[in-house]
Write a protein that holds these residues in place. Structure first.
Motif, PDB file in Angstrom:
ATOM      1  N   PHE A  89       0.844  -1.193   0.000  1.00 48.62           N
ATOM      2  CA  PHE A  89       0.000   0.000   0.000  1.00 48.62           C
ATOM      3  C   PHE A  89       0.881   1.245   0.000  1.00 48.62           C
ATOM      4  CE2 PHE A  89      -2.455   3.318   2.098  1.00 48.62           C
ATOM      5  CZ  PHE A  89      -3.641   3.245   1.394  1.00 48.62           C
ATOM      6  N   PRO A  90       0.549   2.269  -0.723  1.00 51.55           N
ATOM      7  CA  PRO A  90      -0.568   2.459  -1.646  1.00 51.55           C
ATOM      8  C   PRO A  90      -0.229   2.089  -3.092  1.00 51.55           C
ATOM      9  CG  PRO A  90       0.512   4.560  -1.348  1.00 51.55           C
ATOM     10  CD  PRO A  90       1.275   3.542  -0.501  1.00 51.55           C
ATOM     11  N   ARG A  91       1.032   1.664  -3.329  1.00 47.50           N
ATOM     12  CA  ARG A  91       1.474   1.393  -4.702  1.00 47.50           C
ATOM     13  C   ARG A  91       0.644   0.316  -5.389  1.00 47.50           C
ATOM     14  NH1 ARG A  91       5.148   2.823  -1.208  1.00 47.50           N
ATOM     15  NH2 ARG A  91       5.004   0.764  -0.288  1.00 47.50           N
ATOM     16  N   HIS A  92       0.206  -0.681  -4.622  1.00 42.54           N
ATOM     17  CA  HIS A  92      -0.549  -1.763  -5.249  1.00 42.54           C
ATOM     18  C   HIS A  92      -1.897  -1.295  -5.798  1.00 42.54           C
ATOM     19  CE1 HIS A  92      -2.542  -1.924  -1.331  1.00 42.54           C
ATOM     20  NE2 HIS A  92      -3.506  -2.598  -1.932  1.00 42.54           N
ATOM     21  N   LEU A  93      -2.345  -0.125  -5.377  1.00 37.38           N
ATOM     22  CA  LEU A  93      -3.606   0.419  -5.896  1.00 37.38           C
ATOM     23  C   LEU A  93      -3.512   0.807  -7.374  1.00 37.38           C
ATOM     24  CD1 LEU A  93      -4.689   2.619  -2.860  1.00 37.38           C
ATOM     25  CD2 LEU A  93      -5.485   0.319  -3.461  1.00 37.38           C
ATOM     26  N   LEU A  94      -2.304   0.929  -7.885  1.00 35.63           N
ATOM     27  CA  LEU A  94      -2.127   1.270  -9.299  1.00 35.63           C
ATOM     28  C   LEU A  94      -2.720   0.211 -10.230  1.00 35.63           C
ATOM     29  CD1 LEU A  94       1.496   2.698  -9.200  1.00 35.63           C
ATOM     30  CD2 LEU A  94      -0.609   3.979  -9.592  1.00 35.63           C
ATOM     31  N   VAL A  95      -2.993  -0.980  -9.715  1.00 33.36           N
ATOM     32  CA  VAL A  95      -3.581  -2.021 -10.565  1.00 33.36           C
ATOM     33  C   VAL A  95      -4.944  -1.597 -11.110  1.00 33.36           C
ATOM     34  CG1 VAL A  95      -2.313  -3.919  -9.477  1.00 33.36           C
ATOM     35  CG2 VAL A  95      -4.612  -3.348  -8.671  1.00 33.36           C
ATOM     36  N   ILE A  96      -5.549  -0.588 -10.537  1.00 33.54           N
ATOM     37  CA  ILE A  96      -6.807  -0.057 -11.062  1.00 33.54           C
ATOM     38  C   ILE A  96      -6.647   0.341 -12.533  1.00 33.54           C
ATOM     39  CG2 ILE A  96      -6.434   2.326 -10.324  1.00 33.54           C
ATOM     40  CD1 ILE A  96      -9.809   0.633 -10.092  1.00 33.54           C
ATOM     41  N   PHE A  97      -5.415   0.693 -12.935  1.00 30.80           N
ATOM     42  CA  PHE A  97      -5.172   1.115 -14.308  1.00 30.80           C
ATOM     43  C   PHE A  97      -5.245  -0.044 -15.305  1.00 30.80           C
ATOM     44  CE2 PHE A  97      -3.426   4.777 -12.049  1.00 30.80           C
ATOM     45  CZ  PHE A  97      -4.124   5.784 -12.705  1.00 30.80           C
ATOM     46  N   PHE A  98      -5.382  -1.274 -14.808  1.00 34.91           N
ATOM     47  CA  PHE A  98      -5.610  -2.390 -15.724  1.00 34.91           C
ATOM     48  C   PHE A  98      -6.954  -2.251 -16.443  1.00 34.91           C
ATOM     49  CE2 PHE A  98      -2.301  -5.142 -13.617  1.00 34.91           C
ATOM     50  CZ  PHE A  98      -1.556  -5.349 -14.772  1.00 34.91           C
ATOM     51  N   ALA A 102      -4.891  -1.597 -22.850  1.00 35.61           N
ATOM     52  CA  ALA A 102      -3.426  -1.657 -22.956  1.00 35.61           C
ATOM     53  C   ALA A 102      -2.892  -0.679 -23.998  1.00 35.61           C
ATOM     54  CB  ALA A 102      -2.967  -3.078 -23.261  1.00 35.61           C
ATOM     55  N   PHE A 103      -3.591  -0.485 -25.114  1.00 37.01           N
ATOM     56  CA  PHE A 103      -3.051   0.411 -26.143  1.00 37.01           C
ATOM     57  C   PHE A 103      -2.975   1.849 -25.637  1.00 37.01           C
ATOM     58  CE2 PHE A 103      -7.546   0.987 -27.090  1.00 37.01           C
ATOM     59  CZ  PHE A 103      -7.641   2.295 -27.538  1.00 37.01           C
ATOM     60  N   ILE A 104      -3.861   2.245 -24.734  1.00 40.40           N
ATOM     61  CA  ILE A 104      -3.804   3.589 -24.154  1.00 40.40           C
ATOM     62  C   ILE A 104      -2.695   3.649 -23.106  1.00 40.40           C
ATOM     63  CG2 ILE A 104      -5.032   5.318 -22.763  1.00 40.40           C
ATOM     64  CD1 ILE A 104      -7.634   4.301 -24.116  1.00 40.40           C
ATOM     65  N   ARG A 105      -2.656   2.646 -22.203  1.00 35.33           N
ATOM     66  CA  ARG A 105      -1.598   2.600 -21.190  1.00 35.33           C
ATOM     67  C   ARG A 105      -0.225   2.598 -21.847  1.00 35.33           C
ATOM     68  NH1 ARG A 105      -1.416  -2.288 -18.967  1.00 35.33           N
ATOM     69  NH2 ARG A 105      -3.302  -3.199 -19.807  1.00 35.33           N
ATOM     70  N   ASN A 106      -0.067   1.804 -22.899  1.00 40.99           N
ATOM     71  CA  ASN A 106       1.233   1.696 -23.563  1.00 40.99           C
ATOM     72  C   ASN A 106       1.589   2.962 -24.330  1.00 40.99           C
ATOM     73  OD1 ASN A 106       1.958  -0.797 -22.544  1.00 40.99           O
ATOM     74  ND2 ASN A 106       0.945  -1.901 -24.196  1.00 40.99           N
ATOM     75  N   ASP A 110       5.005   4.501 -23.548  1.00 41.45           N
ATOM     76  CA  ASP A 110       5.960   4.699 -24.639  1.00 41.45           C
ATOM     77  C   ASP A 110       6.403   6.148 -24.764  1.00 41.45           C
ATOM     78  OD1 ASP A 110       5.844   2.001 -25.228  1.00 41.45           O
ATOM     79  OD2 ASP A 110       4.465   2.237 -26.909  1.00 41.45           O
ATOM     80  N   TYR A 111       5.498   7.078 -24.488  1.00 40.18           N
ATOM     81  CA  TYR A 111       5.856   8.494 -24.539  1.00 40.18           C
ATOM     82  C   TYR A 111       6.937   8.802 -23.500  1.00 40.18           C
ATOM     83  CZ  TYR A 111       5.540  13.559 -24.465  1.00 40.18           C
ATOM     84  OH  TYR A 111       5.854  14.895 -24.510  1.00 40.18           O
ATOM     85  N   ILE A 112       6.739   8.293 -22.293  1.00 34.32           N
ATOM     86  CA  ILE A 112       7.735   8.494 -21.234  1.00 34.32           C
ATOM     87  C   ILE A 112       9.035   7.777 -21.594  1.00 34.32           C
ATOM     88  CG2 ILE A 112       8.290   8.025 -18.811  1.00 34.32           C
ATOM     89  CD1 ILE A 112       5.198   8.357 -18.294  1.00 34.32           C
ATOM     90  N   ALA A 113       8.927   6.538 -22.059  1.00 32.39           N
ATOM     91  CA  ALA A 113      10.121   5.755 -22.413  1.00 32.39           C
ATOM     92  C   ALA A 113      10.917   6.427 -23.521  1.00 32.39           C
ATOM     93  CB  ALA A 113       9.714   4.340 -22.820  1.00 32.39           C
ATOM     94  N   LYS A 114      10.215   6.968 -24.498  1.00 31.91           N
ATOM     95  CA  LYS A 114      10.888   7.616 -25.622  1.00 31.91           C
ATOM     96  C   LYS A 114      11.671   8.854 -25.189  1.00 31.91           C
ATOM     97  CE  LYS A 114       8.716  10.170 -28.669  1.00 31.91           C
ATOM     98  NZ  LYS A 114       7.748  10.654 -29.605  1.00 31.91           N
ATOM     99  N   ASN A 115      11.198   9.521 -24.161  1.00 30.47           N
ATOM    100  CA  ASN A 115      11.822  10.766 -23.702  1.00 30.47           C
ATOM    101  C   ASN A 115      12.678  10.609 -22.448  1.00 30.47           C
ATOM    102  OD1 ASN A 115      10.720  12.947 -25.530  1.00 30.47           O
ATOM    103  ND2 ASN A 115       8.848  11.877 -24.948  1.00 30.47           N
ATOM    104  N   ARG A 116      12.832   9.397 -21.949  1.00 30.95           N
ATOM    105  CA  ARG A 116      13.490   9.200 -20.652  1.00 30.95           C
ATOM    106  C   ARG A 116      14.940   9.673 -20.631  1.00 30.95           C
ATOM    107  NH1 ARG A 116      13.431   4.177 -23.105  1.00 30.95           N
ATOM    108  NH2 ARG A 116      15.295   2.889 -22.862  1.00 30.95           N
ATOM    109  N   TYR A 117      15.677   9.493 -21.706  1.00 29.70           N
ATOM    110  CA  TYR A 117      17.070   9.956 -21.716  1.00 29.70           C
ATOM    111  C   TYR A 117      17.125  11.487 -21.719  1.00 29.70           C
ATOM    112  CZ  TYR A 117      18.450   5.173 -23.050  1.00 29.70           C
ATOM    113  OH  TYR A 117      18.648   3.827 -23.099  1.00 29.70           O
ATOM    114  N   LYS A 118      16.236  12.112 -22.489  1.00 29.33           N
ATOM    115  CA  LYS A 118      16.210  13.571 -22.575  1.00 29.33           C
ATOM    116  C   LYS A 118      15.836  14.184 -21.222  1.00 29.33           C
ATOM    117  CE  LYS A 118      13.071  15.109 -25.307  1.00 29.33           C
ATOM    118  NZ  LYS A 118      12.187  15.603 -26.348  1.00 29.33           N
ATOM    119  N   TRP A 119      14.845  13.583 -20.547  1.00 31.73           N
ATOM    120  CA  TRP A 119      14.353  14.136 -19.291  1.00 31.73           C
ATOM    121  C   TRP A 119      15.230  13.771 -18.087  1.00 31.73           C
ATOM    122  CZ3 TRP A 119       8.664  12.217 -20.144  1.00 31.73           C
ATOM    123  CH2 TRP A 119       8.062  12.992 -21.143  1.00 31.73           C
ATOM    124  N   TYR A 120      15.742  12.534 -18.069  1.00 36.85           N
ATOM    125  CA  TYR A 120      16.446  12.041 -16.876  1.00 36.85           C
ATOM    126  C   TYR A 120      17.923  11.741 -17.103  1.00 36.85           C
ATOM    127  CZ  TYR A 120      11.694  11.497 -15.202  1.00 36.85           C
ATOM    128  OH  TYR A 120      10.394  11.741 -14.845  1.00 36.85           O
TER     129      TYR A 120
END
Length: 139
Positions: A89-98, A102-106, A110-120
């Motif tokens: 708790f409370p991280r396990h509550l994220l399963v609500i996003f199931f 999947a195409f919206i979640r991904n 993917d947007y975050i993954a694509k920009n992760r080097y630039k941002w972090y």
């Protein structure tokens, strides 16, 4: 090599040079109270073995994979949510996003993954676990 994963463990494969991914792994280690997860960089020999065995297109999935002997391989947002499910708790509550398709979640993932080097940013080489954490890492 994949056979070396204990049956009750799940293996998180991550981009070993990504600062966001490394921070996420440190966060998971801190909150993995059941000691369920083991870790390996995608760039490691076990990472390459799983990529080849499951024919992963690394141009589409290059940031996180979750493997277990029981459930096989999950990637992207599905892997992240399956990991969160075991972090208490409370991280396990994220399963609500199931409930979100999947195409919206991904798309978000993917947007975050694509920009992760630039941002972090990124490292020149994979992180080296401390001696205390070495048992949690496969190479």
């Amino acid at each position: 090599m994949i056979e070396s994963l204990p049956k009750h463990k799940q293996l998180i494969l991550f981009d070993g040079v990504c600062n966001l991914c490394n921070s996420s792994i440190q966060y998971i280690i801190k909150h993995d109270k059941k000691d369920l997860f083991m870790f390996a960089p995608l760039q490691s020999s076990i990472g390459k073995q799983i990529i080849n065995e499951f024919r992963i297109d690394t141009t589409k999935t290059d940031s996180i994979l979750l493997y277990s002997n029981e459930n096989g391989l999950s990637s992207r947002s599905t892997a992240a949510l399956k990991i969160a499910k075991h972090l208490g708790f409370p991280r396990h509550l994220l399963v609500i996003f199931f409930i979100v398709p999947a195409f919206i979640r991904n798309w978000v993932y993917d947007y975050i993954a694509k920009n992760r080097y630039k941002w972090y940013g990124k490292k020149d080489e994979c992180m080296i676990p401390t001696p205390e954490l070495k048992a949690k890492f496969l190479t």
